[in-house]
Design a protein around this motif. Structure first.
Motif, PDB file in Angstrom:
ATOM      1  N   SER A  88      -7.056  19.537 -12.435  1.00 25.86           N
ATOM      2  CA  SER A  88      -6.047  18.593 -11.943  1.00 25.86           C
ATOM      3  C   SER A  88      -6.052  18.580 -10.426  1.00 25.86           C
ATOM      4  CB  SER A  88      -4.666  18.964 -12.478  1.00 25.86           C
ATOM      5  OG  SER A  88      -4.263  20.222 -11.976  1.00 25.86           O
ATOM      6  N   ASN A  89      -5.337  17.605  -9.896  1.00 26.48           N
ATOM      7  CA  ASN A  89      -5.050  17.561  -8.467  1.00 26.48           C
ATOM      8  C   ASN A  89      -3.595  17.133  -8.311  1.00 26.48           C
ATOM      9  OD1 ASN A  89      -5.038  14.680  -8.616  1.00 26.48           O
ATOM     10  ND2 ASN A  89      -7.205  14.565  -8.028  1.00 26.48           N
ATOM     11  N   GLU A  90      -3.204  16.775  -7.120  1.00 28.56           N
ATOM     12  CA  GLU A  90      -1.792  16.463  -6.854  1.00 28.56           C
ATOM     13  C   GLU A  90      -1.274  15.294  -7.698  1.00 28.56           C
ATOM     14  OE1 GLU A  90       1.072  15.206  -3.066  1.00 28.56           O
ATOM     15  OE2 GLU A  90      -1.067  15.573  -2.733  1.00 28.56           O
ATOM     16  N   TYR A  91      -2.130  14.322  -7.992  1.00 27.95           N
ATOM     17  CA  TYR A  91      -1.670  13.094  -8.640  1.00 27.95           C
ATOM     18  C   TYR A  91      -2.110  12.901 -10.084  1.00 27.95           C
ATOM     19  CZ  TYR A  91      -0.216  11.540  -4.016  1.00 27.95           C
ATOM     20  OH  TYR A  91       0.399  11.437  -2.799  1.00 27.95           O
ATOM     21  N   CYS A  92      -3.122  13.631 -10.533  1.00 25.37           N
ATOM     22  CA  CYS A  92      -3.598  13.389 -11.897  1.00 25.37           C
ATOM     23  C   CYS A  92      -4.216  14.636 -12.519  1.00 25.37           C
ATOM     24  CB  CYS A  92      -4.552  12.205 -11.943  1.00 25.37           C
ATOM     25  SG  CYS A  92      -5.921  12.266 -10.794  1.00 25.37           S
TER      26      CYS A  92
ATOM     27  N   GLY B 203     -12.898  13.353 -22.472  1.00 21.65           N
ATOM     28  CA  GLY B 203     -11.530  13.640 -22.058  1.00 21.65           C
ATOM     29  C   GLY B 203     -10.923  12.442 -21.355  1.00 21.65           C
ATOM     30  N   LEU B 204      -9.736  12.658 -20.826  1.00 20.30           N
ATOM     31  CA  LEU B 204      -8.964  11.596 -20.194  1.00 20.30           C
ATOM     32  C   LEU B 204      -8.461  12.048 -18.837  1.00 20.30           C
ATOM     33  CD1 LEU B 204      -6.619  10.880 -23.239  1.00 20.30           C
ATOM     34  CD2 LEU B 204      -8.617   9.525 -22.586  1.00 20.30           C
ATOM     35  N   ILE B 205      -8.514  11.146 -17.879  1.00 16.40           N
ATOM     36  CA  ILE B 205      -7.840  11.380 -16.608  1.00 16.40           C
ATOM     37  C   ILE B 205      -6.558  10.565 -16.651  1.00 16.40           C
ATOM     38  CG2 ILE B 205      -7.922  11.078 -14.105  1.00 16.40           C
ATOM     39  CD1 ILE B 205     -10.953  11.522 -14.267  1.00 16.40           C
ATOM     40  N   VAL B 206      -5.439  11.241 -16.453  1.00 20.12           N
ATOM     41  CA  VAL B 206      -4.133  10.583 -16.535  1.00 20.12           C
ATOM     42  C   VAL B 206      -3.335  10.866 -15.265  1.00 20.12           C
ATOM     43  CG1 VAL B 206      -4.071  10.791 -19.051  1.00 20.12           C
ATOM     44  CG2 VAL B 206      -2.934  12.504 -17.673  1.00 20.12           C
ATOM     45  N   PRO B 207      -2.543   9.892 -14.814  1.00 19.96           N
ATOM     46  CA  PRO B 207      -1.661  10.175 -13.680  1.00 19.96           C
ATOM     47  C   PRO B 207      -0.539  11.122 -14.118  1.00 19.96           C
ATOM     48  CG  PRO B 207      -1.203   7.985 -14.539  1.00 19.96           C
ATOM     49  CD  PRO B 207      -2.393   8.510 -15.302  1.00 19.96           C
TER      50      PRO B 207
ATOM     51  N   THR C  97       0.038   1.237 -17.454  1.00 17.35           N
ATOM     52  CA  THR C  97      -1.380   0.877 -17.452  1.00 17.35           C
ATOM     53  C   THR C  97      -1.985   1.184 -16.102  1.00 17.35           C
ATOM     54  OG1 THR C  97      -1.247  -1.403 -16.626  1.00 17.35           O
ATOM     55  CG2 THR C  97      -0.851  -1.081 -19.003  1.00 17.35           C
ATOM     56  N   VAL C  98      -3.281   1.051 -16.012  1.00 20.88           N
ATOM     57  CA  VAL C  98      -3.996   1.269 -14.760  1.00 20.88           C
ATOM     58  C   VAL C  98      -3.489   0.340 -13.666  1.00 20.88           C
ATOM     59  CG1 VAL C  98      -5.875  -0.285 -15.444  1.00 20.88           C
ATOM     60  CG2 VAL C  98      -6.288   1.476 -13.730  1.00 20.88           C
ATOM     61  N   PHE C  99      -3.006  -0.829 -14.050  1.00 22.57           N
ATOM     62  CA  PHE C  99      -2.499  -1.783 -13.065  1.00 22.57           C
ATOM     63  C   PHE C  99      -1.236  -1.287 -12.362  1.00 22.57           C
ATOM     64  CE2 PHE C  99      -4.833  -4.370 -16.192  1.00 22.57           C
ATOM     65  CZ  PHE C  99      -5.818  -4.864 -15.355  1.00 22.57           C
ATOM     66  N   ASP C 100      -0.611  -0.251 -12.886  1.00 21.65           N
ATOM     67  CA  ASP C 100       0.611   0.302 -12.313  1.00 21.65           C
ATOM     68  C   ASP C 100       0.361   1.500 -11.392  1.00 21.65           C
ATOM     69  OD1 ASP C 100       2.202  -1.544 -13.816  1.00 21.65           O
ATOM     70  OD2 ASP C 100       1.868  -0.269 -15.581  1.00 21.65           O
ATOM     71  N   LEU C 101      -0.890   1.924 -11.251  1.00 24.27           N
ATOM     72  CA  LEU C 101      -1.192   3.076 -10.402  1.00 24.27           C
ATOM     73  C   LEU C 101      -0.960   2.755  -8.930  1.00 24.27           C
ATOM     74  CD1 LEU C 101      -4.540   4.441 -11.895  1.00 24.27           C
ATOM     75  CD2 LEU C 101      -2.212   5.168 -12.426  1.00 24.27           C
ATOM     76  N   THR C 102      -0.550   3.763  -8.189  1.00 22.60           N
ATOM     77  CA  THR C 102      -0.448   3.633  -6.737  1.00 22.60           C
ATOM     78  C   THR C 102      -1.840   3.809  -6.127  1.00 22.60           C
ATOM     79  OG1 THR C 102      -0.119   5.992  -6.348  1.00 22.60           O
ATOM     80  CG2 THR C 102       1.870   4.659  -6.790  1.00 22.60           C
ATOM     81  N   LYS C 103      -1.987   3.450  -4.854  1.00 21.01           N
ATOM     82  CA  LYS C 103      -3.270   3.668  -4.169  1.00 21.01           C
ATOM     83  C   LYS C 103      -3.627   5.150  -4.154  1.00 21.01           C
ATOM     84  CE  LYS C 103      -3.174  -0.383  -1.235  1.00 21.01           C
ATOM     85  NZ  LYS C 103      -3.143  -0.901   0.137  1.00 21.01           N
ATOM     86  N   GLU C 104      -2.627   5.990  -3.964  1.00 24.92           N
ATOM     87  CA  GLU C 104      -2.871   7.440  -3.946  1.00 24.92           C
ATOM     88  C   GLU C 104      -3.380   7.915  -5.314  1.00 24.92           C
ATOM     89  OE1 GLU C 104      -0.193   6.285  -0.746  1.00 24.92           O
ATOM     90  OE2 GLU C 104       0.041   6.016  -2.909  1.00 24.92           O
ATOM     91  N   GLU C 105      -2.810   7.376  -6.387  1.00 25.23           N
ATOM     92  CA  GLU C 105      -3.261   7.758  -7.733  1.00 25.23           C
ATOM     93  C   GLU C 105      -4.687   7.259  -8.001  1.00 25.23           C
ATOM     94  OE1 GLU C 105       1.106   7.978  -9.906  1.00 25.23           O
ATOM     95  OE2 GLU C 105       0.119   6.024  -9.678  1.00 25.23           O
ATOM     96  N   TRP C 106      -5.014   6.066  -7.508  1.00 23.30           N
ATOM     97  CA  TRP C 106      -6.391   5.553  -7.636  1.00 23.30           C
ATOM     98  C   TRP C 106      -7.370   6.497  -6.954  1.00 23.30           C
ATOM     99  CZ3 TRP C 106      -9.179   2.386 -10.374  1.00 23.30           C
ATOM    100  CH2 TRP C 106      -8.608   1.268 -10.983  1.00 23.30           C
ATOM    101  N   MET C 107      -7.062   6.876  -5.724  1.00 17.19           N
ATOM    102  CA  MET C 107      -7.962   7.755  -4.973  1.00 17.19           C
ATOM    103  C   MET C 107      -8.060   9.132  -5.616  1.00 17.19           C
ATOM    104  SD  MET C 107      -9.337   5.814  -2.844  1.00 17.19           S
ATOM    105  CE  MET C 107     -10.352   7.109  -2.171  1.00 17.19           C
TER     106      MET C 107
END
Length: 133
Positions: free
Chosen positions: A18-22, A41-45, A51-61
Motif C-alpha cells: 500500500s501507499n498513502e492513497y491506495c 489482485g486489485l488496486i483500490v483507493p 468509480t475510477v471517474f471519482d478518483l482525485t489526482k493524488e489517488e490517480w498518481m
C-alpha cells in the motif's frame, strides 16, 4: 460495509502492499501457482470512491506508483509473460462492488486463452447488439 474500505471483512483477502492513497489487495487463492488467477489482485483507493471517474489526482498518481511496485512484486514472485489491466465502471460495465477497483491480472503463455485480450469478450458474436431504428 464495503470490503474494500474494510479489507478485514473478507477473511481470505490480504493487503499485499500500500501507499498513502491506495492498497493492493489479493485473495489467498491468487498465491496458488498455476491457479486460474495466479497473482491477480486489485488496486483500490483507501477512500471510498464509487468509480475510477471519482478518483482525485493524488489517488490517480498513487495508483500509478503502486502499480509499478505491484508489477515488480508479481514479476519476481509469479513471472507472468503479460498483463491485463482494467476498471469496470457501473453495473452495465460489469462493476459488482461499487468501490473503484483496478484489476491487475497477470497472464501466462500456457493459458488456454493466451493472446486473447480484454476486447476478445466484446468482439465475439455473443455480444452483438440488436440494431433498432
Amino acid at each position: 460495509m464495503c470490503v474494500f474500505c474494510y479489507p478485514e471483512l473478507e477473511p481470505k483477502q490480504r493487503v499485499r502492499m500500500s501507499n498513502e492513497y491506495c492498497m493492493f489487495l489479493q485473495l489467498e487463492d491468487a498465491q496458488s501457482k498455476g491457479g486460474q488467477l495466479e497473482g491477480a489482485g486489485l488496486i483500490v483507493p483507501r477512500q471510498h470512491r464509487e468509480t475510477v471517474f471519482d478518483l482525485t489526482k493524488e489517488e490517480w498518481m498513487a495508483t500509478y506508483d503502486l502499480l509499478q511496485d505491484v508489477k515488480d512484486y508479481l514479476d519476481r514472485n509469479h513471472q507472468p509473460q503479460g498483463y491485463n489491466l482494467g476498471w469496470n465502471c457501473g453495473e452495465v460495465g460489469g462493476q459488482h462492488i461499487f468501490h473503484a477497483h483496478f484489476h491487475v491480472i497477470p497472464r501466462y503463455k500456457d493459458e488456454p486463452l493466451t493472446g486473447k485480450g480484454i476486447r476478445y469478450l466484446f468482439k465475439g458474436s455473443m455480444n452483438r447488439r440488436e440494431v433498432t431504428e
